[in-house]
Write a protein that holds these residues in place. Structure first.
Motif, mmCIF file in Angstrom:
data_model
loop_
_atom_site.group_PDB
_atom_site.id
_atom_site.type_symbol
_atom_site.label_atom_id
_atom_site.label_comp_id
_atom_site.label_asym_id
_atom_site.label_seq_id
_atom_site.Cartn_x
_atom_site.Cartn_y
_atom_site.Cartn_z
ATOM 1 N N LYS A 28 6.199 11.089 -4.716
ATOM 2 C CA LYS A 28 6.194 9.381 -4.510
ATOM 3 C C LYS A 28 7.002 9.090 -3.509
ATOM 4 O O LYS A 28 7.960 9.763 -2.948
ATOM 5 C CB LYS A 28 6.553 8.861 -5.779
ATOM 6 C CG LYS A 28 5.783 8.838 -7.075
ATOM 7 C CD LYS A 28 6.185 7.618 -8.170
ATOM 8 C CE LYS A 28 5.225 8.051 -9.393
ATOM 9 N NZ LYS A 28 5.505 6.835 -10.258
ATOM 10 N N ASN A 29 6.511 8.034 -2.828
ATOM 11 C CA ASN A 29 7.224 7.317 -1.553
ATOM 12 C C ASN A 29 7.696 6.195 -2.178
ATOM 13 O O ASN A 29 7.316 4.966 -2.404
ATOM 14 C CB ASN A 29 6.085 7.042 -0.713
ATOM 15 C CG ASN A 29 6.757 6.642 0.838
ATOM 16 O OD1 ASN A 29 7.880 6.417 0.855
ATOM 17 N ND2 ASN A 29 5.889 6.886 1.970
ATOM 18 N N PHE A 30 9.232 6.161 -1.622
ATOM 19 C CA PHE A 30 10.045 4.962 -2.178
ATOM 20 C C PHE A 30 10.841 4.507 -0.963
ATOM 21 O O PHE A 30 11.713 3.694 -0.941
ATOM 22 C CB PHE A 30 11.140 5.495 -3.002
ATOM 23 C CG PHE A 30 10.702 5.765 -4.284
ATOM 24 C CD1 PHE A 30 10.598 5.141 -5.482
ATOM 25 C CD2 PHE A 30 10.626 7.221 -4.909
ATOM 26 C CE1 PHE A 30 9.988 5.253 -6.783
ATOM 27 C CE2 PHE A 30 10.186 7.530 -6.058
ATOM 28 C CZ PHE A 30 9.833 6.677 -7.308
ATOM 29 N N VAL A 49 10.051 10.717 -1.265
ATOM 30 C CA VAL A 49 10.479 10.445 0.108
ATOM 31 C C VAL A 49 11.291 9.107 -0.083
ATOM 32 O O VAL A 49 10.764 8.023 -0.657
ATOM 33 C CB VAL A 49 9.359 10.136 1.051
ATOM 34 C CG1 VAL A 49 9.854 9.471 2.337
ATOM 35 C CG2 VAL A 49 8.523 11.354 1.416
ATOM 36 N N PHE A 50 12.478 8.834 0.638
ATOM 37 C CA PHE A 50 13.332 7.650 0.434
ATOM 38 C C PHE A 50 13.461 7.268 2.067
ATOM 39 O O PHE A 50 14.461 8.104 2.715
ATOM 40 C CB PHE A 50 14.492 7.991 -0.113
ATOM 41 C CG PHE A 50 14.374 8.289 -1.464
ATOM 42 C CD1 PHE A 50 14.382 7.207 -2.693
ATOM 43 C CD2 PHE A 50 14.147 9.552 -2.028
ATOM 44 C CE1 PHE A 50 14.140 7.538 -3.941
ATOM 45 C CE2 PHE A 50 14.044 9.906 -3.426
ATOM 46 C CZ PHE A 50 14.003 8.982 -4.222
ATOM 47 N N GLU A 51 12.841 6.614 2.643
ATOM 48 C CA GLU A 51 13.284 6.083 4.000
ATOM 49 C C GLU A 51 13.511 4.734 4.183
ATOM 50 O O GLU A 51 13.019 3.596 3.776
ATOM 51 C CB GLU A 51 11.921 6.400 5.150
ATOM 52 C CG GLU A 51 12.269 6.079 6.344
ATOM 53 C CD GLU A 51 11.214 6.362 7.243
ATOM 54 O OE1 GLU A 51 11.054 6.102 8.411
ATOM 55 O OE2 GLU A 51 10.151 6.887 7.004
ATOM 56 N N LEU A 66 15.044 16.690 -6.204
ATOM 57 C CA LEU A 66 14.830 18.224 -5.919
ATOM 58 C C LEU A 66 13.675 18.282 -4.787
ATOM 59 O O LEU A 66 12.475 17.574 -4.805
ATOM 60 C CB LEU A 66 14.180 19.005 -7.040
ATOM 61 C CG LEU A 66 13.535 20.362 -6.750
ATOM 62 C CD1 LEU A 66 14.825 21.312 -6.288
ATOM 63 C CD2 LEU A 66 12.833 20.829 -7.887
ATOM 64 N N ASN A 67 13.985 18.711 -3.671
ATOM 65 C CA ASN A 67 13.161 18.836 -2.293
ATOM 66 C C ASN A 67 12.663 17.235 -1.871
ATOM 67 O O ASN A 67 11.551 17.048 -1.756
ATOM 68 C CB ASN A 67 12.066 19.631 -2.466
ATOM 69 C CG ASN A 67 11.166 20.056 -1.365
ATOM 70 O OD1 ASN A 67 11.694 20.246 -0.383
ATOM 71 N ND2 ASN A 67 9.827 20.251 -1.530
ATOM 72 N N CYS A 68 13.616 16.491 -1.935
ATOM 73 C CA CYS A 68 13.262 15.197 -1.649
ATOM 74 C C CYS A 68 13.808 15.010 -0.030
ATOM 75 O O CYS A 68 14.535 15.541 0.392
ATOM 76 C CB CYS A 68 14.263 13.975 -2.463
ATOM 77 S SG CYS A 68 13.541 14.177 -4.164
ATOM 78 N N SER A 69 13.431 13.877 0.547
ATOM 79 C CA SER A 69 13.833 13.633 1.950
ATOM 80 C C SER A 69 14.328 12.169 1.947
ATOM 81 O O SER A 69 13.896 11.207 1.667
ATOM 82 C CB SER A 69 12.557 13.389 2.774
ATOM 83 O OG SER A 69 12.862 13.167 4.046
ATOM 84 N N PHE A 70 15.713 12.008 2.579
ATOM 85 C CA PHE A 70 16.289 10.610 2.642
ATOM 86 C C PHE A 70 16.503 10.584 4.306
ATOM 87 O O PHE A 70 17.221 11.451 5.070
ATOM 88 C CB PHE A 70 17.705 10.982 2.012
ATOM 89 C CG PHE A 70 17.821 11.073 0.624
ATOM 90 C CD1 PHE A 70 17.653 9.881 -0.351
ATOM 91 C CD2 PHE A 70 17.525 12.314 0.014
ATOM 92 C CE1 PHE A 70 17.659 10.077 -1.577
ATOM 93 C CE2 PHE A 70 17.450 12.542 -1.361
ATOM 94 C CZ PHE A 70 17.505 11.327 -2.356
ATOM 95 N N LEU A 71 16.065 9.360 4.728
ATOM 96 C CA LEU A 71 16.266 9.116 6.181
ATOM 97 C C LEU A 71 16.531 7.712 6.370
ATOM 98 O O LEU A 71 15.913 6.659 5.719
ATOM 99 C CB LEU A 71 14.640 9.271 6.862
ATOM 100 C CG LEU A 71 14.698 9.021 8.015
ATOM 101 C CD1 LEU A 71 15.708 9.646 9.244
ATOM 102 C CD2 LEU A 71 13.263 9.036 8.723
#
Length: 232
Positions: A28-30, A49-51, A66-71
């Protein structure tokens, strides 16, 4: 935790939009979501995804990322309890005055992220060996640099860094531009024609002030940087 304590916490963490319990989110894209004052318990976020996501005064408890992206994310005054961040990417992330207890940061990649203040985040410092940490003097230099960058229109459009002051007329201005009502005109000894002419003049002055504020905002004069928002 007894019933009364939990009830009080629920009053504080009152953002129900992103409050999750015992749930699994996959892919999911948050991005650009507001997790402020949320209480997430026993939640798994996998490949999410957390941008430019805001975590302000949030409580993250017994969760797994787990295997998440924080930008360009901001964790401000958060409680991170018994939570695991594993195989996730952190880029330009700020952990500001967070309470981190019994949490694990494992096999993550980190780029230009920081904790503030350093003394209160020893647990995070020990687990994030690849983090870039800045002194208070360096943080002040970043703040000054951002104030210089706000002169560039493309940079001012970055809402995660810059904030625009809304026009707030003073009490004297509100009185000066206030529309004259018939009963007030009678007290002032104005005829209907004089009242309408005066109202037209006041409206013109008010519109001019609005246009000046808009132009100043366009030129960056009403744009400022919040010191607590460092995404470097």
């Amino acid at each position: 935790m007894n019933y009364k304590q939990r009830k009080n916490l629920l009053k504080f963490y009152n953002n129900k939009v992103f409050n999750y319990g015992q749930k699994k989110h996959m892919g999911k894209n948050f991005s650009r979501k507001d997790f402020s004052r949320t209480w997430n318990q026993q939640v798994t976020f996998e490949n999410c995804v957390f941008e430019q996501t805001i975590f302000e005064r949030a409580r993250i408890e017994n969760c797994l990322f787990l295997n998440c992206s924080f930008l360009n994310c901001s964790f401000m005054s958060c409680e991170i309890l018994d939570t695991t961040f594993k195989e996730s990417d952190f880029s330009r992330v700020l952990f500001n005055e967070c309470t981190i207890d019994s949490s694990v940061f494992e096999l993550n990649s980190c780029f230009e992220s920081m904790t503030y203040p350093l003394e209160d985040n020893k647990n995070l410092i020990n687990t994030f060996s690849e983090f870039s940490f800045y002194s208070e003097k360096q943080a002040e230099d970043i703040y000054m640099l951002l104030n210089q960058l706000k002169k560039i229109p493309a940079m001012r459009a970055t809402s995660s860094l810059f904030h625009t002051k809304k026009r707030s007329p003073s009490k004297s201005e509100r009185k000066e531009y206030k529309k004259i009502k018939p009963k007030d005109a009678k007290k002032m000894g104005l005829t209907k024609k004089e009242r309408l002419r005066e109202n037209k003049k006041r409206k013109s002055y008010r519109n001019q002030a609005i246009q000046v504020h808009k132009q100043n905002t366009k030129d960056g004069k009403n744009t400022y940087v919040k010191k607590e928002h460092y995404f470097f």
